[in-house]
Scaffold this motif. Structure first.
Motif, short mmCIF file in Angstrom:
data_model
loop_
_atom_site.label_atom_id
_atom_site.label_comp_id
_atom_site.label_asym_id
_atom_site.label_seq_id
_atom_site.Cartn_x
_atom_site.Cartn_y
_atom_site.Cartn_z
N UNK A 409 0.88 -1.23 -0.02
CA UNK A 409 0.06 -0.08 0.02
C UNK A 409 0.93 1.25 0.13
N UNK A 410 1.96 1.25 0.67
CA UNK A 410 2.90 2.23 0.99
C UNK A 410 3.77 2.71 -0.42
N UNK A 411 3.88 3.84 -0.77
CA UNK A 411 4.91 4.04 -2.01
C UNK A 411 6.09 4.45 -1.54
N UNK A 412 6.30 4.67 -0.24
CA UNK A 412 7.71 5.19 0.14
C UNK A 412 8.29 4.00 0.84
N UNK A 414 9.58 1.05 -0.79
CA UNK A 414 10.07 0.16 -1.82
C UNK A 414 9.07 -1.12 -1.91
N UNK A 415 9.64 -2.05 -3.06
CA UNK A 415 9.09 -3.12 -3.58
C UNK A 415 7.83 -2.84 -4.21
N UNK A 416 7.87 -1.59 -5.21
CA UNK A 416 6.93 -1.42 -6.15
C UNK A 416 7.36 -1.56 -7.65
N UNK A 417 8.62 -1.58 -8.10
CA UNK A 417 9.06 -1.51 -9.41
C UNK A 417 9.45 -3.02 -9.61
N UNK A 418 9.39 -3.46 -11.02
CA UNK A 418 9.78 -4.51 -11.36
C UNK A 418 11.13 -4.61 -11.82
N UNK A 419 12.13 -5.94 -11.55
CA UNK A 419 13.26 -5.92 -11.61
C UNK A 419 13.44 -5.73 -13.29
N UNK A 420 14.57 -5.22 -13.55
CA UNK A 420 14.96 -4.95 -14.92
C UNK A 420 14.39 -3.88 -15.80
N UNK A 421 13.54 -3.13 -14.89
CA UNK A 421 12.79 -1.65 -15.52
C UNK A 421 14.07 -0.72 -15.47
N UNK A 422 14.82 -0.49 -14.49
CA UNK A 422 15.86 0.41 -14.37
C UNK A 422 16.97 -0.16 -13.88
N UNK A 423 18.23 0.03 -14.38
CA UNK A 423 19.48 -0.48 -14.29
C UNK A 423 19.96 -0.26 -12.83
N UNK A 424 20.00 1.27 -12.75
CA UNK A 424 20.65 1.65 -11.33
C UNK A 424 20.03 0.85 -10.15
N UNK A 425 18.38 0.84 -10.15
CA UNK A 425 17.79 0.30 -9.15
C UNK A 425 18.11 -1.36 -9.04
N UNK A 426 18.35 -1.82 -10.32
CA UNK A 426 18.71 -3.27 -10.09
C UNK A 426 20.21 -3.65 -9.33
N UNK A 510 20.03 -0.14 0.23
CA UNK A 510 18.55 -0.23 0.76
C UNK A 510 17.90 1.25 0.63
N UNK A 511 18.85 2.34 1.12
CA UNK A 511 18.19 3.67 1.42
C UNK A 511 17.75 4.01 -0.10
N UNK A 512 19.02 3.98 -0.76
CA UNK A 512 18.94 4.49 -2.19
C UNK A 512 18.19 4.00 -2.96
N UNK A 513 17.85 2.51 -2.90
CA UNK A 513 16.92 1.76 -3.78
C UNK A 513 15.49 2.13 -3.41
N UNK A 514 15.15 2.63 -1.99
CA UNK A 514 13.65 2.94 -1.85
C UNK A 514 13.56 4.59 -2.28
N UNK A 515 14.72 5.30 -2.16
CA UNK A 515 14.57 6.57 -2.83
C UNK A 515 14.20 6.52 -4.24
N UNK A 516 14.88 5.68 -5.11
CA UNK A 516 14.83 5.55 -6.17
C UNK A 516 13.66 4.91 -6.78
N UNK A 517 13.12 4.01 -5.95
CA UNK A 517 11.83 3.47 -6.37
C UNK A 517 10.78 4.56 -6.42
N UNK A 518 10.76 5.49 -5.37
CA UNK A 518 9.62 6.38 -4.98
C UNK A 518 9.80 7.22 -6.34
N UNK A 519 11.09 7.67 -6.65
CA UNK A 519 11.24 8.64 -7.78
C UNK A 519 10.63 7.93 -9.09
N UNK A 520 11.02 6.62 -9.45
CA UNK A 520 10.56 5.95 -10.59
C UNK A 520 9.06 5.99 -10.41
N UNK A 521 8.47 5.64 -9.25
CA UNK A 521 6.87 5.57 -9.40
C UNK A 521 6.32 6.80 -9.67
N UNK A 522 6.79 8.12 -8.96
CA UNK A 522 6.31 9.31 -9.57
C UNK A 522 6.40 9.61 -11.11
#
Length: 866
Positions: A409-412, A414-426, A510-522
């Motif tokens: 439910x939370x968008x802040x 992590x665990x929102x974006x698919x693997x393979x969608x963004x190389x840095x997140x991977x 982990x911190x950078x991953x969560x931050x990046x996922x939120x940015x990708x979601x927005x």
């Protein structure tokens, strides 16, 4: 006095001064706090503890609060009760603040601006309306559903009653008016249970909303819609990109059904239960989507008068009925379509979450196959509709690539974006995954090295990663093997330089991953926002398809027929049924009835016992017309109908306690509304007009109303009555015809046949109905005695001095007057039967009399003959 308060309380008072009509949820740390009167009031409404705090003066300040993470529930409770809630957030980092942290209201939540939560019924629109009066006695009226973005507007060149009717039809929960709005109008709006009145004087058109007003050519409409948009902009304090262009409508484009008639006919809710069950909406709602259900309600509220558009709907319903398998496939696909309208609104509003976007994806994935099915239907209108089903493949593909299937439910977090969608997140995820693998290997390695099988490597947010050893096993460690970090009751926790280094790498990843996922979601959300107009158009087409398939399902299941529209204003209904009553009852038990009305049968005067079905019969005729004009089939074996411009009803009795009006006054006001506004193309239903006053007054009014409709209006009218004296009007008024609901007596008890037959009823069976209601036998016996006595008394001869003083007009062309005929018969007519009575009375010419004199004459002569 304000200067004596602490800086924080002074800040609260400054903000509160701008939102005097709202509860101010003032953010302090992890709580929203309320002070002074807000706190006292909120503690009662929300049933939360009232406390107090120091505020810089000798007196303690009343205070109450709610945790910010559960505030939504409390906000919904207040808004459901008609209150407003201003959300005041910290808009400055407390660590960087110099003095009191800066706070601002970021949103005003009101009954008409709810975007989510239980206060937003998925099957109903949540409209907010604005009313703008003009000097030429016209009114601008606009209403908007912020959750879907749709806005409609019209001009009303009638009395304020027409404005009230539009408010009622829209179901608006909040009305926006200018500050100087007339007090009498405000009072009348509140009597119609409008929950919240708000004020907005700004009517200037903002650049952001100018494109939405382009279709409005009249300045009054632009001002009215601008007032509404300005209020929404001021209260929501964010981009409202999902607002759709204003849809101008004219009230005469639809069948007019006033507030009273809508209530009496129970179109969208029942009178007693105030709920959907038992209403026409309840009967019809076989829709598969929430947006289809909302559109169905709008269609019921505003039936069409365009024969072309009505026939278009009928043709599509017919096609769907004939294409059973395709229709079932359509229903199956629609079942997988979520609320596209409100999903688009949430995207624009910025409160959409990852699960919402997955729902949007799944909905769009149904469109290609749905389009193919609709295109296969043997109907050109269906093919046109299929071509308009825009699957928005770009959005569906983006969401398929970007979003995981089951996001949190939370968008802040992590665990929102698919693997393979963004190389840095991977890369971040890989670092986190490898780091945790290393941690697991470290635990295994240290157990083997120390021989301590219970040794574990753990983690918490305060101390990070650690090696934990129970005190009973500490002797197995070598001196200086680990660095001590924390002592517990039963264990010691340690750290090593290597573990500390890995901890930094893992946590940073982990911190950078969560931050990046939120940015990708927005980023995904902003990209979807570009498709909002297309998504809204798709939603409209899906909604229409859903309602039409719903009509076909109900029509097939209930054995309805396609109506035919007459050009000569004929009403021919064979085996008509009341659709809701028929569903509630067993279909085999319902007694169908015909209704025939034409140029020689414009007014049907209906008599018969109470409980025999007069009101049901009248309602079913109106509901049949409404069903036909919303595009549905109708409950009959054959139906030929005119297109009615208006439906008026006066059925049932109820005091209006709020405005201090009695049953009879309500009855007269509803009758007046029909008589003043009806045309020859209208349908009028009047049930027991005149029963709220004395017998003579009631009969006089009833007859005068019938005559007025007959002579002046010419509307198709069903008029039920217990005044049997009025049945003689069939002979006096050429377009009035008597019909009755038949009943028979068996063994002293009445049996209702519920069948409409030609002619007048012979009596009302009132005492029999009382007996059916299980009144005491002693009371029933006494009533029969009294009735017998009254009937015998009425048979006594009366003197001429008992007759009205005004002479009855003599018949012409050689016919005997009533008095002459009684004289030549040597008064034997005193004992004549009912047919004899009618033969005599029908020769009276009462059109030159006042209604009261006419009825007095009829009543006295009736007694004299008996």
């Amino acid at each position: 006095m304000a200067a004596a308060y602490t800086p924080m309380i002074q800040q609260y008072l400054r903000v509160k001064a701008e939102y005097k009509d709202a509860f101010l949820f003032f953010r302090l740390g992890d709580f929203y706090e309320m002070f002074f009167e807000d706190a006292i009031h909120a503690s009662r409404e929300l049933e939360i503890t009232l406390t107090s705090r120091e505020g810089g003066t000798e007196e303690r300040i009343p205070m109450c609060g709610v945790p910010y993470h559960s505030a939504a529930n409390y906000i919904e409770q207040l808004v459901e009760k008609g209150y407003k809630v201003a959300i005041c957030e910290q808009t400055e980092d407390p660590k960087q603040a110099k003095g009191v942290v800066r706070r601002e209201v970021v949103q005003l939540i009101t009954p008409g601006t709810m975007m989510e939560g239980r206060g937003l019924n998925e099957k109903e629109n949540n409209f907010i309306a604005s009313v703008t009066p003009f000097s030429d006695h016209t009114f601008g009226f606009a209403y908007n559903d912020l959750s879907t973005g749709e806005t409609k507007a019209t001009l009303i060149a009638e009395e304020f009653t027409a404005v009230l009717n539009e408010i009622s039809l829209s179901g608006a929960k909040e009305i926006v008016v200018p500050v100087d709005f007339h007090e009498d109008w405000l009072k009348k709006m509140k009597e119609r249970t409008v929950m919240t009145i708000s004020y907005e004087d700004a009517i200037g058109i903002q650049d952001a909303y100018a494109p939405l007003l382009q279709s409005l050519t009249q300045e009054k409409l632009r001002m009215t819609a601008s007032r509404l948009f300005n209020y929404l902009h001021r209260t929501q304090k964010r981009s409202l990109d999902h607002l759709q262009p204003v849809n101008f409508y004219q009230m005469d484009q639809f069948m007019k059904i006033d507030y009273f008639s809508k209530r009496n006919l129970e179109l969208t809710e029942t009178i007693r239960a105030k709920g959907k069950k038992g209403s026409l909406l309840w009967l019809l709602d076989e829709t598969k989507t929430a947006m289809g259900s909302r559109l169905l309600k709008q269609w019921i509220d505003r039936p069409l008068i365009s024969e072309e558009e009505i026939k278009r709907r009928h043709t599509l319903v017919e096609t769907l009925m004939e294409s059973f398998f395709e229709r079932e496939d359509i229903r199956e696909k629609l079942n997988e379509v979520y609320d596209l309208e409100r999903l688009a609104g949430r995207v624009a509003f910025g409160n959409v979450n990852a699960r919402d976007l997955v729902q949007l994806k799944k909905s769009l994935q149904q469109i290609p196959s749905l389009k193919e099915i609709v295109n296969s239907l043997p109907n050109e209108e269906a093919k046109t509709m299929a071509n308009e089903l825009d699957a928005c493949e770009e959005v569906a593909d983006l969401l398929e690539q970007a979003m995981v299937e089951n996001p949190p439910m939370s968008i802040k977090e992590g665990n929102l974006i698919q693997d393979g969608y963004h190389s840095e997140l991977d890369r971040y995820r890989d670092a986190t995954k490898n780091g945790k693998t290393w941690i697991a290997q470290l635990e295994k390695q240290e157990r083997e090295k120390t021989g301590i099988k219970s040794l574990k490597v753990g983690y918490n947010r305060v101390f990070g990663y650690y090696i934990e050893v129970t005190k009973s096993n500490l002797h197995l460690l070598k001196e200086g093997q680990y660095d001590r970090k924390q002592t517990l009751t039963n264990a010691e926790r340690f750290i090593t330089p290597e573990l500390k280094e890995k901890e930094a790498l893992i946590l940073q990843a982990e911190e950078k991953s969560v931050e990046l996922e939120y940015q990708l979601f927005t980023d995904v959300r902003e990209h979807v926002k570009e498709f909002i107009p297309r998504l809204q158009k798709l939603a409209k087409k899906i909604s229409e398809l859903d309602v039409l398939q719903c009509f076909s399902v109900v029509s097939e299941q209930r054995h309805y027929v396609k109506p035919i529209f007459s050009t000569d204003k004929k009403v021919i209904i064979k085996d008509g049924r009341h659709p809701v009553v028929e569903k509630v009852m067993n279909a085999q038990e319902y007694v169908p009835n015909d209704c025939l009305m034409d140029s020689e049968r414009e007014v049907l005067l209906i008599t018969g016992p109470n409980m025999s079905g007069k009101s049901t019969y009248m309602r079913q005729v109106a509901l049949t017309a409404i069903l036909a004009q919303i595009g549905c089939y109708v409950p009959a074996s054959q139906a030929v109908l005119p297109i009615f411009d208006q439906v008026f009803t006066r059925i049932g009795a109820a005091d209006d306690l709020i405005s201090g009006q009695s049953t009879f006054m309500v009855e007269m006001l509803e009758a007046k509304n029909a008589i003043v506004n009806a045309t020859q193309n209208s349908l009028i239903l009047f049930d027991e007009i005149g029963r709220g006053t004395s017998t003579y007054d009631g009969m006089a009014l009833a007859q005068a109303i019938i005559e007025y409709i007959h002579h002046r209006i010419g509307a198709k009218t069903l008029f039920s009555t217990h005044y049997h004296e009025l049945t003689v009007l069939e002979e006096e008024l050429e377009k009035v015809k008597n019909v009755h609901v038949s009943a028979v007596e068996q063994n002293g008890k009445v049996v209702f046949l519920h069948k409409i037959k030609e002619g007048a009823a012979d009596k009302s069976y009132g005492i029999h109905v009382a007996q059916l209601a299980d009144l005491p036998d002693e009371l029933i016996s006494r009533a029969n005695e009294i009735l017998t006595g009254l009937e015998q008394q009425s048979e006594k001869p009366v003197n001429n001095t008992d007759l009205p003083s005004k002479p009855v007009k003599q018949e012409t062309e050689g016919q005997l007057s009533f008095f002459e005929e009684v004289s030549t018969d040597n008064k034997n007519s005193v004992n004549s039967k009912e047919k004899r009575i009618i033969d005599k009375i029908k020769k009276l010419d009462i059109l030159d009399m006042t209604p009261m004199d006419a009825l007095n004459t009829l009543y006295e002569l009736h007694k004299k003959i008996k």
